[in-house]
Design an enzyme around this catalytic site. Structure first.
Site, PDB file in Angstrom:
ATOM      1  N   ARG A  57       0.856  -1.176   0.000  1.00 14.61           N
ATOM      2  CA  ARG A  57       0.000   0.000   0.000  1.00 14.61           C
ATOM      3  C   ARG A  57       0.896   1.231   0.000  1.00 14.61           C
ATOM      4  NH1 ARG A  57      -0.970   2.488   4.763  1.00 14.61           N
ATOM      5  NH2 ARG A  57      -1.290   0.753   6.186  1.00 14.61           N
ATOM      6  N   HIS A  78      -3.390   4.228   5.066  1.00 14.42           N
ATOM      7  CA  HIS A  78      -4.420   3.208   5.254  1.00 14.42           C
ATOM      8  C   HIS A  78      -5.777   3.715   4.786  1.00 14.42           C
ATOM      9  CE1 HIS A  78      -6.997   0.195   7.005  1.00 14.42           C
ATOM     10  NE2 HIS A  78      -7.625   1.139   7.683  1.00 14.42           N
ATOM     11  N   TYR A 101       4.412   5.358  11.416  1.00 15.22           N
ATOM     12  CA  TYR A 101       4.817   3.973  11.694  1.00 15.22           C
ATOM     13  C   TYR A 101       5.727   3.328  10.638  1.00 15.22           C
ATOM     14  CZ  TYR A 101       0.543   3.275   8.887  1.00 15.22           C
ATOM     15  OH  TYR A 101      -0.420   3.328   7.916  1.00 15.22           O
TER      16      TYR A 101
END
Ligand SMILES: Cc1ncc(C[n+]2csc(CCOP(=O)(O)OP(=O)(O)O)c2C)c(N)n1
Ligand SMILES: Cc1ncc(C[n+]2csc(CCOP(=O)(O)OP(=O)(O)O)c2C)c(N)n1
Ligand SMILES: [Mg+2]
Ligand SMILES: [Mg+2]
Lengths: 325, 360, 325, 360
Positions: free
Chosen positions: D258, D262, D271
């Site tokens: 990805r 998200h 992160y």
């Protein structure tokens, strides 16, 4: 005293409890490193380590069943479910085990644990991010269910929940997570589970609400301020076991009762409150105890959500209707 | 490592004591002291006798549903014998022999089958969780306990039991994954007794063996002759060592057989053939273990007879005692819902009490 | 007309529907070859084959989610859950999907499916085999919930459920599975979902019950026969959407209302009925609408179950109390 | 068989077109006709452009949450291209490019992200199920559809999508097991995009690969370069053949990434590291597929530019159209709860309508 939002009150309460008690831990999906999708657990992993602020695999049964095991094993787990709609895969653990362990073992195994989750609509969210399922959990013996509506109560109820020897479901009104700030004492304190709070005294009608609808009801009272209606507003705060005494006392005085909730109407929380009022104050009633609730339809996606969400105007209108009955 | 040597992917099954009571793999024979060997055998025997009696009592309508363990004694006792007192047992509902080995009182265990929650009120020091009926859900508890004990720096392992049917449940998956991700000291023991009520193992999953499922969690898995108490012992012993080293959980598939009905309300003749049952009767775990002990001069027919009589008397006496203990007090059914009874619940209790007084 | 028990009526109805309609299929744990633990599906696999009378793996989410997919794929699945206590692992599928598929897709995908399960206590069963969770499902928009109390209705409601274009939860009162026989026509017929039945006319009090408690209430009325109390007994039959009109009409006549159920009290089904009566017949009420329910404790194991199960004597007493209010 | 040749247990990964646009395994290059190749590329391109625009619109506060697909186009389109129109697609929520390939209208897809259920009201003939938010739950639907279509003797397969995070859910386990037990024509496609929100694949499971999980269900599993549309195509094609032969389901783990957040409310910089993102940007599925088509003389920069402009206009126009479509009618939110509105619900609607009238 520092000013805090509900969200920051939750965060600092978790921090305080984890600081004071090594057995308090936090777990959930994305709840560790990044501090949860709402950041309610922000900073805890950095401060207390990965073992006490746990990022779990994506599996709610494992989170809740795991928390149960942790409680048996000597910890006080505070499990985060990302949104209340996602507690459903863990429903079996809650109903079949969490609620029953004390009774099943005649008190040998008890479960000091908390299951936290943001709930409720009004934030223009995707499907399954807006449910209000409090009455379903309230129906299950052995569970306690609390819902704060202010930063002060958010801290006090969470502290009480963590210290409670029994499992507590802690629903967080995410719509007002950051809506306003309030002075929240730094020192530890509890708001007792099972006690409602009379937010405003009044004589014409008793209105009970909780979570984000407390705020909406206050707005409704603003709208009514020139109407000469004296509303007694009660923030229920604990859904199970709820505070019958405070409600009874109030309705005996006002003779009128309205409960406002976003949960679906049929077999919803309002029905129980009305039935209670019936028993406790039947002869004092001057109008049928009434509810203003979510419709019996799946809570709509944002483009239709306004048909569902309860506005201050609707509350105000309903208050007038009941008073005029 | 046994899990390497007996790789389920290669079709290997761990066996030590075969069904004729012969050691088939001498190198693997565990060094268990005589007392422990006797304790193991006796727990199996007591389990067997209690099981037989329970079925009799139930047939006489004197007991409720009961889930027989006959045939599965070695799986349970072999594994529990490899653990310490400080280790945990998280049962499903068909682990009586293992619970007896770990110290549960027969009376308590059968109080449960007589329909009394008190039967789950085992002494906390035993570290046996209550019977768990919702299939596979208990495995998540096993993970959680393992997490807690590890965090609290206790040198303990947790054995979680599940049936072959239970491996189909989502909770099986979630629990194994959870334990593996955190390298928890958990040992998952599948009692593959070939049936889940009327559903055979072959209809439960296409996996070649249930031990294969370990691969999906990145944990070692092993198929063990579950009617061989020595094989169960060493498989569990190794799993425990691994767990305490911090190397995480192990999945043990114990191949065994439920010789009796699923529960006392089940009629297995509907769905399975006698010859299958006789095949497994020949593989009775007690039979082979008795020969093993006899060969070690630890046991003989006389001892057997004496012990059987003693246990039969004990079981009968226990059941009769339980039968005396008639109903549960009204307070009991209310008292344990919460630490402190909420006012509303107290009112419900009081209402009901006044009703009872009035109608008396 | 053949005499049938509730259980045999269910069995022959499934048979009839599977015979008439090739797309009707049955699935569940042990529900195929051996015909289910109660034998409700006995003989179906032998007659219709393994593909239409399916033994599933032990996995309730797969059964319910699988049934949903089957319905999308053109079948009319009737899923059996072994006991209502074991529907919990499938709760996510029911609430998050089964109840919502029509609305989620604005009617493109609809779910003609039935979820059957034995429910209720009083059969001296083990834990999780005695729950009454009807109000939890009744709270969820998109579900229909029915409970027969007689062999005749068992057939009629099951037929209606199978033919319904929407998902129906069909709860079976296992305590009276084989308790009595009744004439049940061989030909196909439906009992309409959403309609209660007045079992006995009366003028002093309206009593609503369902499932096995209908029978217990009839026994209670026997006990009261010399007391000069004229009871109107209504078998609710459908929990959601329930028949407000029949109740309203009755309460307006009798002025008194009692609902009897085994489900837990708080946030239970009785609360909803009482709230409805309040709205519909408030000015006609001569006594507070009342409920007699299971206590808010986990339903006890057999040695304590009698403290929980509602006896005809208790119902009779409660009827007297309400009438004397 | 590819699943044999590229055995995940042996560390094999199926690749055909590498990230430089070179065919690394000529024998495996599928014979896809030119029109289809172009359709595949265009769907990927449209997906990419819609994705980019959606993020812009969202940043301007004109759209709600949206789950970006950037980087995962080949996984989705490669697999869908191997299916027929009569086959089924059961998405999670991050499959826009696959849905576009299968014929879903862009407008509908984004109506959903604008918060309108009408967005899930795709033409039934497309055989695309609505977006499923509760992680992994849709896979049980895939099994059920496969069961029904097989029983009804339809020659159809069902592709069910799930993310790497989704493999931890119990429903993943139950669905795969169910499909395997009944040899259903299901194809399970894991879009392993390395992250589940902030949780990396490595924290999700200890399994060596997600394809390993197939072993626990006795079904073939394969790891595929998910950014390679040709590899995805042949893996899916083979799975489909197997499914229609009656040999049951296949698990395909598509290794992809990805590239975006998200959802639009997520900040991935918290992160993960930039260099991870750049590593995967080099492995962009569109880049390599474009080279492949150029080498086949099917595409060039001019066509690209033209097509991009066309799609950009189309997407912008579509989004603007959607923005016009303001709110959902009151009736709409009530009408689809049941086939026929129960009286009580009708009363609720009427009550609310009279309220609205009164306050107007
Ligand atoms: C969630 C759930 N579903 C269904 C049941 C009913 N049930 C009790 S035992 C059983 C079969 C269990 O088979 P297995 O796991 O092999 O264990 P065994 O009975 O063979 O020991 C079933 C379906 C249950 N207890 N829990
Ligand atoms: C049952 C459930 N739990 C939690 C969530 C919240 N959630 C939405 S997406 C997501 C991560 C999904 O990760 P993955 O399966 O890898 O799919 P991806 O987002 O990477 O496509 C989570 C936890 C959810 N939608 N459903
Ligand atoms: Mg079994
Ligand atoms: Mg992912």
């Amino acid at each position: 005293m520092p000013l805090k939002t509900i969200l920051s009150a939750i965060n600092s309460t978790l921090d305080q409890q984890m600081e004071k008690d090594d057995t308090v831990i936090s777990l959930g999906e994305d709840a560790g490193f990044e501090g949860g999708v709402f950041r309610a657990t922000k900073g805890l992993q950095q401060k207390y380590g990965k073992e006490r602020s746990i990022d779990t695999p994506l599996a709610e049964s494992a989170i809740i069943g795991g928390a149960l095991g942790m409680a048996v094993g000597g910890l006080k787990p505070v499990a985060e479910i990302q949104f209340s709609g996602f507690v459903l895969p863990g429903f079996n653990q809650i109903v079949a085990h969490v609620a029953r362990f004390r009774n099943r073992t005649r008190g040998t195994y008890t479960l000091p644990m908390v299951i936290r989750m943001p709930y409720g609509g009004g934030i223009r969210a995707l499907e399954h991010h807006s449910e209000s399922l409090e009455s379903i959990f309230g129906h299950i013996p052995g569970l306690k269910v609390v819902i704060p509506s202010t930063p002060y109560d958010a801290k006090g109820l969470l502290t009480a929940a963590i210290k409670d020897p029994d499992p507590v479901m802690y629903f967080e009104p995410k719509r007002i997570y950051r809506a306003f700030k309030q002075e929240v004492p730094d020192e530890e304190y509890s708001v007792p589970i099972g006690k409602a709070k009379v937010l405003k005294k009044g004589t014409d009608i008793t209105v009970v609400a909780w979570g984000s609808l407390v705020r909406e009801t206050v707005k409704a009272m603003e709208l009514l301020k020139d109407e000469g209606i004296s509303v007694e507003l009660i923030d229920l705060r604990t859904i199970k076991p709820f505070d019958k005494e405070t409600i009874e006392k109030s309705v005996k005085k006002t003779g009128r009762f309205l409960v406002v909730h976003e949960a679906y109407k049929t077999f919803g929380p309002g029905a129980e409150l009305i039935s209670t009022v019936n028993v406790k104050a039947f002869l004092y009633l001057e109008a049928p105890p009434t509810r203003l609730t979510g419709h019996d339809i799946t809570i709509p996606l944002p483009k239709g959500e306004h048909h569902f969400i309860i506005s201050p105007e609707r509350i105000a209108k309903k208050i007038k209707d009941v008073v005029k009955f | 490592m046994l899990t390497k040597k007996f790789d389920p992917l290669k079709g290997k099954i761990l066996e030590v004591l075969n069904h004729e009571g012969k050691i088939v793999n001498e190198k693997l024979e565990p060094k268990i002291d005589d007392d422990k060997l006797l304790k193991m055998y006796k727990s199996m025997l007591l389990g067997r006798i209690a099981d037989t009696k329970a079925l009799q009592f139930q047939r006489q309508g004197r007991m409720l549903t009961y889930a027989p363990i006959k045939g599965q004694e070695a799986t349970q006792v072999g594994s529990m014998a490899a653990l310490s007192e400080t280790d945990w047992m998280v049962p499903a509902f068909r682990e009586m022999a293992g619970m007896l080995y770990k110290g549960a009182s027969l009376k308590k265990l059968f109080l449960y089958w007589y329909g009394n929650e008190e039967g789950n009120n085992l002494d906390k020091s035993l570290k046996i969780l209550p019977i768990s009926v919702p299939i596979a859900s208990q495995l998540n508890h096993a993970s959680g306990i393992a997490y807690a004990r590890k965090l609290l720096k206790k040198e303990e392992v947790v054995a979680g039991f599940v049936g072959d049917g239970g491996t189909s449940q989502g909770e099986f998956h979630e629990a194994l994954n959870f334990s593996a991700v955190f390298d928890l000291p958990t040992i998952f023991i599948i009692q593959n007794n070939q049936w889940a009520i009327s559903t055979p193992r072959s209809s439960q999953t296409k996996a070649e063996t249930l031990a294969h499922k370990a691969i999906g969690y990145g944990m070692p898995g092993i198929q063990v002759d579950g009617n061989d108490p020595l094989a169960m012992y060493i498989a569990t012993e190794e799993a425990k060592k691994r767990a305490l080293k911090g190397d995480g959980p192990t999945l043990i598939e114990a191949l065994t057989y439920r010789l009796g009905p699923h529960t006392t309300s089940d009629d297995p003749t509907i769905y399975r053939e006698d010859k299958e049952v006789s095949y497994w009767e020949e593989r009775d775990p007690l039979k082979r273990f008795k020969i093993y002990l006899e060969n070690k001069d630890l046991w003989d027919d006389k001892k057997e007879e004496k012990q059987r009589k003693e246990y039969t008397d004990f079981v009968t006496k226990t059941f009769k005692e339980i039968e005396k203990d008639k109903f549960v007090d009204l307070e009991e059914v209310f008292n344990y819902t919460y630490a402190e009874m909420p006012k509303d619940l107290k009112d419900q209790l009081d209402d009901y009490k006044s009703y009872l007084k009035e109608v008396k």
